[in-house]
Structures are given as C-alpha cells and as structure tokens.
Design an enzyme around this catalytic site. Structure first.
Site, PDB file in Angstrom:
ATOM      1  N   GLY A 518      34.022  40.026  29.433  1.00  0.00           N
ATOM      2  CA  GLY A 518      32.727  40.195  30.088  1.00  0.00           C
ATOM      3  C   GLY A 518      32.859  40.500  31.569  1.00  0.00           C
ATOM      4  N   SER A 678      34.788  46.667  26.827  1.00  0.00           N
ATOM      5  CA  SER A 678      34.182  47.088  25.542  1.00  0.00           C
ATOM      6  C   SER A 678      34.115  48.606  25.433  1.00  0.00           C
ATOM      7  CB  SER A 678      32.776  46.503  25.386  1.00  0.00           C
ATOM      8  OG  SER A 678      32.786  45.110  25.469  1.00  0.00           O
ATOM      9  N   GLY A 844      32.637  44.258  22.087  1.00  0.00           N
ATOM     10  CA  GLY A 844      33.655  43.204  22.190  1.00  0.00           C
ATOM     11  C   GLY A 844      33.291  42.049  23.104  1.00  0.00           C
ATOM     12  N   GLU A 845      32.442  42.301  24.105  1.00  0.00           N
ATOM     13  CA  GLU A 845      32.168  41.230  25.072  1.00  0.00           C
ATOM     14  C   GLU A 845      30.743  40.693  24.975  1.00  0.00           C
ATOM     15  OE1 GLU A 845      34.638  42.642  28.881  1.00  0.00           O
ATOM     16  OE2 GLU A 845      33.698  44.210  27.710  1.00  0.00           O
ATOM     17  N   MET A 846      29.940  41.347  24.146  1.00  0.00           N
ATOM     18  CA  MET A 846      28.496  41.120  24.164  1.00  0.00           C
ATOM     19  C   MET A 846      28.098  39.651  24.082  1.00  0.00           C
ATOM     20  SD  MET A 846      25.542  42.714  24.250  1.00  0.00           S
ATOM     21  CE  MET A 846      25.033  41.369  25.276  1.00  0.00           C
TER      22      MET A 846
END
Ligand code: FES
Ligand code: FES
Length: 885
Positions: A518, A678, A844-846
């Site tokens: 993130g 991401s 991927g980071e959501m």
C-alpha cells in the site's frame, strides 16, 4: 558424535551426527532435501520446517537427530512429485492455497499428519492441527479450504479431475493452477537459501550496536585467526561507491566512519561454515564515539539537532497539496471534525529471511558476478549494485520468493553477498537470521496526521486538511514516493472540493521506512476513513449513506486536481448494503454484557500506474507455434505468472503449456518496472496485450497463423509490447497535477467483538466488495484480497515493530490460524478499465488500505471509543474505556 539409523522417505541409512544436530539441518544441509524451510531461527515458531516423524507432525528444527534412533521420517519430497503428486498436494494447488509457497511444504505435512489420524476434521480441529504453521500471504482462508478439499479427496468423495478447471472453458475468469504451484507443493521450488554453491563460503555481518555514533576503530585481528575464517572486510575493501542509491545516495553497503541506526552493517566475516562466520563476527571489536540519538521526528526537528546525514537536512522532503481554498471552505462549513492520528512502525513480515547467494563466473577482471536473490526489480537493483560494488559485469537472477510485501523494492542482503564474492573470490551464501533480517530491512513508515474534515448542511464534504509528519528513519529508500502516494490518493473515493495538506519527511535514527503493501495510503486512509465516520456521526447520517453521498463522480477531480473518467464506487457501496444491514441487525443483539459487537466500514480508491509509469514486454513466437514471454516481472507470490500466462493463452487461443515465461534473470529480459504498487496486471499485462496485438496484426497482414508463416512472409518473430501512463510532475507549490491512470475501488466491512473488561478485540468477519475490472483468475484475486485483510487486521490490532526489541515472530505478533477470521469477497463488479489489460487492473494492495479503518470504526460502533493511535491494543482500549472516550 552419535550413530543413528533413520528411515527417511522410505530409505534406511545410518547417520553420524553431533548431539546438537537438528533434523532440519540434516535434511537441508546434508541430504539436500530443501522442501522443509526455516523462518524463525529454529525457535519452533513458524512451522515451515514441519515433517512427519513416526506418523506425527514434527517441527524438524526442534528435533535432535540423536534422539531419533529408528525413526521413520517423511518429508514433502517423499509425499509426491509433480508427475505423481499426493492428493494433499493436488488439493493445495487446486484450492489456491499457494501464493509465495514458503509455508506450503510445512502446511502440507501438518495436513497429512492431521488427516492420517482424523480423516474428517472440523474447523476447530484443522485450526488446532495447523496452529504452529504460519502464513503471511493467504490469511489462512484458502489453506483451510485446501485441508477440507484434501480430506474430501482422501475420503474418495471427489477427485482432482472433478475440481481441476477444464482448459476448454477458457482463460478469463478461470482459476487454472498457477504455473509454479505444483513444484512449490512438492518442495522443489528453489528459494535463495536452498541454492547450494560448490565451495561456498558462509558470511556473517558485524552490525552496529549503537543507534548513532562515529566509528572510532575496527579490530578484526582476533576474528581473522579463528577456526575456519577466510577473512574479514570493511568498507575500504569495496571498490565502488559503496552506496545503495534508490532515491538519494545515503545508504552504504558497509558503514565507513559513522553508524546512523542500530544494526547498520560494518564488517563482513567469511568462513567455511555459518557457525564459524558467526562466532568470528562476535569477536570483531568496534569502538564508537556516541552521537546524539534522535528516535522521533520531534527530536530530529528540534532546534540545533545534529544532522543525521551531512548532505541532507533532517527535514529531508516536503510536499504540499493545495486544491481550492480549504481555509475558506472550513469557515463556511456547517460541521467539522478535527483529530490527530498516528500509525506505528511496522514490519512487512515475509516468511522468508533475507537470504542471498553470489558467485563469480569466470576469473580475473572478466569474471561475471552473479547474484541470486528475490528482488522485485532485478534490472534496477543490478544497476545499483554495479555502481555500489564497482563491478560492471553482472547478472541478477530471481529465486523463488518467500513473500516480500514491499521490502524487496530495496536492496537487502545482495550488497553484502556481492561485495563478499568480489573480495573473497569465493561463492558466497549469506543467510541472515530472522532477527538480522528484521534489522536490515526497511519498514512501513510511521505517520502522525493532524486532520480536519468539513461538510455542508446537506452532508456534502467541503474541505479536508491533513498535516502529515512521516518518520523516514535513518535512510531514504523510497520515502519520497511514499508521501507522494499518500497525497496522490488523499481524497480516496470521495469528492472533496477543497484540500489543504502537507507532508513532511524526517530522518531519525530509527529503522528506515520503505515500501510496505500500500505504501502511504494505508496510513493516510486510516485518518480519512476515521474522520468520515466521525463527521457522519456528527451530522446524524449513516456511515454507508455518507460515503455514497460523497462519492466522486466521473468528470470530478481527485486531490491532485486531475479529472477522472470512471468511478464505479457507488455501485460497490450498493453491493455491500445487504451485508451491512444484516451485520448491524446482528450486532444490535449484543447490547448487554461485557462483550459488545460492532460494525465498521472502510473504503478506498487505490491508484495504479503512477504518472510516467512504463512497462515493456518482449514476445517470441516459437517454432512449435507456442510463445515465450520475456519480461522482468517478478512474482513473489501474487500470481503474476498466472496472469501473463492466461492473458496470452486467451488472446492467442493457446494451451497454457505453450505459453513460456522468462522473467527471472537480467540477461534475457528487459526492465519492466517493479512488482509493486499493484501495477503488474495493469502495466505489464497491458504491455503483453500490446505485443500480442502487434503479432496478430502481422499475422493478419501476411494471412498466416504460424511461426513458419510469419518467417516465410519475412515478418518478425519477436514483438516488443509497451504500456505507458501519461506523465508530468506535480506542481511543487500546490501538489496539483496528473494522477494515477487507473483505480481499483473497494468498500469493506469489519464485524468485531470487543471485550470491555479486557480490551480484547476479536474480528469475527471481514467482507469486501471490490471493482477490479474483468477478473482473470478468481482464486488469485480472492487470495490477494484475503491476504490484505489479514495483514490489515494485524496492522490495526497487534503488529508493531520496535527496532532492536522485535526479534522474532512471537514478539512481532505474527497472525496465526488462531487469529484468523471469516472473510467474504463479494462477487466483484467487473467494470472494464478503458486502458487496462483486457480491462483489468491490479488489486494486490487494495484491502490492506481499507481494513484498519474498518476495524477502528467497528470498535467505535461496538463500545463507543475511538482509537487514534495504531495498533489498537487491549491496553489502549481499556484505557480509553476507562476515560469514557
Ligand atoms: S524453523 Fe522450525 S518452527 Fe520455524
Ligand atoms: S503462501 Fe504462505 S507464507 Fe506465502
């Protein structure tokens, strides 16, 4: 020494071992059975080393070989092979339970031991049997699915063929087994520490015991005379710049005359064995002259504070963001909330320690330095190492990676291994302990955020201000990128017409901040999403309605002033509504008694493809009409290999086995940017689509469909695909300018129970609704969202890295099967992105971004107290309850 007879994977042999030899070392070092891994410095904390001894799961790092006379040992290699896998290995592959795969062999062996004694375990029995096995990637949900599927396979209720997707059903929206899943399930994927180099020396590093000091003297004379020692080296033995430059030139491979952080590397000792190298490192004497220690931004910014780096002020970077006129808008607002939030220093916690090996190919000045590690940007890291070590002729190879979650955007152990290989002219294995891996890696930056959020009488947001102080720690790594991302996504999902924000980045003597899943938005979004709930409460508006009311719409602007084209956020709010209403109703039943239940929301619109981002993919058509994709797109566990394979197979109507990937070395690939942010699906997937389109266009022009046809027509057989995001810097005075080319949107709900007597919080369930565009591989999508939720809950409630004190997985409070919770991914909306890879974007980071605020808002809903300072530990909750706020 003792002679012991063991039957290992069906073969009975005698072994002569020292009394302290543990089974893990016998397997890995003597028998080259490297399926069993080690993550926790042999403390019995991780379960990665699990094998079966006499029918029972055993952590092989705790089992002394001398105590095992006559034992039967089964390792993952003895269970099955890729050609003839065991049903449990099949189940792990087909359930999507394998991401990085570092925990997988241990998980599979623990599952086998469980199912041998109990063919139909319930959830509690599964959790108990796997309680000692850690996983950082999956959030345990798919591992539990895999255990259940294994038991069904073994009971004969269903077969792998009935579960395995039929290739004929297509490639989009189908969870075909990942290309590397089966070799990981069979313990055959080589991680860095699994690589054996003939004649390799082991190295140990002498690290600073001081937070900030001048190095007065270094004495290696005793160490160099110790048994097995090959030699010792210091910074003066490095021929290059000795600087691991990422954004600025502030971090040495080995410190020259000053240390700025506990654990800074000073001396490398090489020896024939790891034990000898470590013993000799202990004997190196270093004298220091202490310098003032500044462990907080306040100390580093104080009047007269010593500069941590002579070349840079302690306040090393500032970025403003000014959109509209926040001051005026606040003055005219009907309601406003103000608060100060802070987030902790945290470790990304990949299960694999920072192992790296290096060797010279050839001799003399023409020798080639080969480094094998788990970089997520092999070309950039190789260029950095070439400069730092003063050696041009180099190749970087990516081994399989036991997770990374941002850590590997920075060079970790490669500088040490490379420097040692050049200096000692020996192949080098550098396998730092877990504690040392924690000392040498960058961390998630701590943020302090003073915020104000205003709204008009109709509940429309009017203005937002945020004054960030971001602790950079001792080295820059990517600190500037982290605050740029935090500001670039500051307005999240919402239309906020006026913004007045600034971020200040401050060097301290604490552990350096770096990329962490993130990277910036998880910290910033905690403040905004908490303030959204606080303001909704003040206005008497339901939090879901308040978020919907303030959603950005296409044509409006984000916090950088850039206009967005697509914004499917309201639609996912509607998707979560029935779940939210159900959860609120259920929580209402817990009014009495010490256990209170609460429901909280957190949302975010996460930017992907930052301005100026670029990716390149090369594509060859092969003589058998298959293709080979060349791209340095790392896959540390997210499923990037699947994505590239399935996109190509889909567009070219090829069987998956005819799509070959070459992604793991600098010789055969071109740079395509880091596996971070991401971005791989959107950017590298996009470049692949572009290459395939060119190839198809050439085939169409020539009226052919094959390699031979293209060759005969004089058309190229190699195509270079590109994808770029429009660039342009932000205005340095206002922080206004272009934004991310794509967004992924999510809204997430936490259901928690708070024990108001102990302050303990139990997450019962996380539910997430997301719009990632067309889904390529549903299991990979769910796996990323679930893993992010698990990490997000750890960040919200437990995890905190204290430099020098956090030494292992227990002190880190690593999430376990015991802390795992129910997760639901609501069938995602699939709004095609106008410029995405087949319309898809990254995820991927959501959920890492929206989980912590959802949990904090749920705690408030449960018991009326709001936590402003992560993590929300029982002590903080009890103290806040005692104060009544
Ligand atoms: S290495 Fe054995 S439990 Fe961690
Ligand atoms: S898949 Fe479990 S640690 Fe990565």
């Amino acid at each position: 020494m003792k002679k012991v007879t063991l039957k290992i994977n069906g073969q009975t042999r005698q072994y002569v071992v020292s009394p302290d030899r543990v089974l893990l070392d016998l397997l890995r070092e003597d028998l080259n059975l490297t399926g069993a891994k080690q993550s926790c410095d042999r403390k019995g904390q991780c379960g990665a080393c699990t094998v079966i001894v006499n029918g029972k799961a055993a952590r092989s790092c705790l089992s002394k070989v001398a105590d095992l006379e006559g034992a039967e040992v089964l390792t993952v290699e003895g269970l099955g092979t890729p050609d003839n896998p065991h049903l449990i290995q099949e189940a792990f592959v087909l359930s999507g339970a394998i991401q990085c795969g570092y925990c997988t062999p241990g998980m599979i062996m623990a599952t086998k031991a469980l199912l041998d004694r109990n063919p139909d375990p319930d959830m509690e029995e599964i959790k108990k049997a796997l309680a000692h096995n850690l996983c950082r990637c999956t959030g345990y949900s798919k591992i539990i699915d895999a255990v259940k599927l294994s038991s069904r396979f073994l009971r004969g209720e269903i077969s792998p063929d009935q579960v395995r997707p039929d290739p004929a059903v297509g490639m989009m929206h189908v969870s075909h087994p990942r290309p590397s899943a089966m070799i990981k399930a069979c313990g055959l994927a080589e991680f860095s520490a699994d690589i054996k180099l003939q004649g390799a020396a082991e190295v140990a590093v002498v690290r600073s015991t001081e937070h900030h000091a001048k190095i007065k003297s270094i004495d290696t004379s005793v160490a160099e005379r110790m048994p097995g020692v090959i030699g010792a080296m210091t910074a003066k033995d490095i021929k290059g710049t000795n600087r691991l430059k990422f954004m600025v030139n502030d971090q040495p491979v080995l410190c020259e005359d000053r240390v700025r952080c506990l654990g800074d590397p000073i001396v490398i000792v090489a020896a024939e064995t790891q034990a000898q190298a470590r013993a000799a490192a202990e004997a190196v004497k270093i004298e220091y002259d202490p310098l003032p220690v500044m462990m907080t931004p306040a100390e580093a910014l104080a009047e007269g504070a010593v500069r941590i780096h002579d070349e840079f002020p302690n306040l090393c970077y500032q970025l403003p963001q000014i959109k509209g006129n926040a001051k005026k808008a606040f003055a005219e607002s009907a309601a406003m909330v103000e608060a100060e939030f802070s987030t902790q220093l945290n470790h990304q916690a990949p299960l694999e320690p920072e192992a790296c090996v290096a060797y010279l190919e050839g001799e003399g000045g023409d020798a080639r330095l080969v480094i094998i590690g788990r970089s997520i940007m092999i070309h950039s890291h190789m260029a950095t190492l070439q400069g730092a070590l003063g050696w041009e002729n180099m190749r970087y190879e990516e081994a399989y990676s036991g997770g990374q979650f941002g850590i590997k955007i920075s060079i970790t152990s490669e500088g040490i291994a490379g420097a040692a290989a050049l200096h000692f002219k020996r192949p080098i294995r550098y396998i730092p302990s877990l504690h040392e891996s924690m000392l040498l890696t960058s961390k998630r930056h701590p943020f302090t955020m003073k915020i104000k959020l205003g709204a008009d009488k109709d509940g429309k947001l009017t203005a937002y201000s945020n004054d960030f102080i971001v602790e950079n720690g001792a080295y820059m790594h990517c600190g500037i990128i982290v605050i740029t991302r935090a500001l670039g996504m500051l307005s999240s999902a919402y239309n906020i017409p006026n913004i007045g924000a600034q971020a200040r980045l401050v060097y301290t003597n604490n552990a350096a901040g770096g990329a962490a899943r993130g990277a910036g938005p998880p910290q910033a979004n905690l403040a905004l999403e908490s303030a959204i709930d606080m303001l909704a409460d003040k206005l008497g508006i339901d939090p879901l309605e308040f978020r919907l009311k303030n959603s950005l719409m296409p044509g409006q602007t984000v916090s950088t002033g850039a206009v967005v084209e697509q914004w499917p956020f309201p639609e996912i709010c509607e998707l979560i509504r029935p779940h939210y209403e159900r959860a609120k109703k259920e929580a209402a039943a817990f009014k009495d008694g010490p256990i209170k239940r609460g429901v909280g929301l957190g949302a975010h619109s996460f930017g992907i493809a930052s301005p100026g981002d670029a990716a390149t993919v090369s594509l060859d058509i092969d003589p058998d009409d298959g293709i080979t994709i060349f791209a340095a797109a790392a896959d540390p566990g997210e499923g990037n290999d699947s994505m590239l394979t399935q996109i190509a197979a889909h567009l070219l109507e090829l069987p998956m086995e005819k799509v070959r990937l070459v992604t793991r070395n600098t010789d055969q690939t071109t740079q395509t940017g880091p596996a971070s942010g991401s971005r791989i699906t959107y950017m590298v997937g996009g470049a692949l689509v572009n290459a395939i389109e060119q190839m198809k266009e050439n085939m169409k022009e020539a009226g052919v469909t094959s390699y031979k046809g293209l060759k005969d027509a004089g058309k190229p057989i190699r195509y270079i695909g590109k994808k770029s995001a429009a660039g342009g810097p932000l205005d340095p005075q206002t922080g206004q300018g272009p934004t991310f080319e794509s967004q992924v949107h999510n809204i997430q709900m936490a259901e928690v129970e708070v024990n108001t007597e102990t302050g303990d919080v139990r997450v019962i369930k996380m539910t997430t609704a997301v719009d990632p565009g067309p889904v390529i591989h549903p299991q990979n999508l769910e796996g990323q969202l679930e893993g992010g939720m698990d990490q997000g809950v750890g960040y919200a409630l437990r995890e905190e890295y204290i430099h020098g004190k956090t030494k292992d997985w227990v002190t880190f409070k690593f999430p376990t099967m015991k802390t795992a919770f129910d997760m639901e991914v609501i069938t995602p909306r699939e709004t095609p992105r106008t410029k995405g890879a087949l319309g898809s974007t990254g995820i991927g980071e959501m959920t890492m971004v929206s989980t912590a605020p959802a949990v904090i808002n749920a705690i408030k809903d449960a018991c009326g107290i709001r936590i402003f300072d992560l993590p929300a530990t029982p002590e903080k909750i009890k103290a806040a309850l005692a104060k009544g706020k």
